[in-house]
Design an enzyme around this catalytic site. Structure first.
Site, PDB file in Angstrom:
ATOM      1  CB  VAL A  12      36.640  -9.243  32.178  1.00  0.00           C
ATOM      2  CG1 VAL A  12      37.426 -10.424  31.677  1.00  0.00           C
ATOM      3  CG2 VAL A  12      35.164  -9.405  31.934  1.00  0.00           C
ATOM      4  CG  LEU A  14      30.485  -3.549  34.977  1.00  0.00           C
ATOM      5  CD1 LEU A  14      29.741  -2.312  35.470  1.00  0.00           C
ATOM      6  CD2 LEU A  14      29.525  -4.483  34.284  1.00  0.00           C
ATOM      7  CG  HIS A  15      36.483  -4.073  31.163  1.00  0.00           C
ATOM      8  ND1 HIS A  15      36.836  -2.771  30.901  1.00  0.00           N
ATOM      9  CD2 HIS A  15      36.910  -4.332  32.409  1.00  0.00           C
ATOM     10  CE1 HIS A  15      37.467  -2.282  31.955  1.00  0.00           C
ATOM     11  NE2 HIS A  15      37.526  -3.209  32.888  1.00  0.00           N
ATOM     12  CB  ALA A  16      34.140  -6.390  25.995  1.00  0.00           C
ATOM     13  N   PRO A  18      30.201  -8.060  29.472  1.00  0.00           N
ATOM     14  CG  PRO A  18      31.363  -8.531  31.442  1.00  0.00           C
ATOM     15  CD  PRO A  18      31.535  -8.381  29.970  1.00  0.00           C
TER      16      PRO A  18
END
Length: 88
Positions: A12, A14-16, A18
């Site tokens: 994913v 670097l979203h939500a 992480p």
């Protein structure tokens, strides 16, 4: 100042989740910690800043750490980027 490049190995990017883990870990240090991606750079201590970079899986980023505890900060965040991000 210490700099190091990483390839983001998380499906994913670097979203939500992480980004939240990264910000939480970076906030434990006094050093200024900046993430550079393409033409942008943001403080790693800001979740909005990290997510605004739009880092996707496979992208290269550069981490810049500057301050009194830069060595332990870089060591910890290197472990995050090289090992732990894969599981998030």
């Amino acid at each position: 100042m210490i700099t190091k490049e990483f390839t983001i190995d998380c499906h994913v990017g670097l979203h939500a989740r992480p980004a939240a883990v990264l910000v939480d870990e970076a906030s434990k240090y006094k050093a200024d910690i900046v993430l550079r991606h393409k033409e942008k750079q943001m403080s790693v201590k800001s979740i909005i800043g990290v997510m605004a970079l739009g880092v996707k899986s496979g992208d290269r980023v550069e981490l810049l750490v500057d301050g009194e505890d830069e060595m332990p900060a870089m060591a910890r965040l290197s472990t995050f980027f090289e090992q732990e991000i894969k599981a998030l």
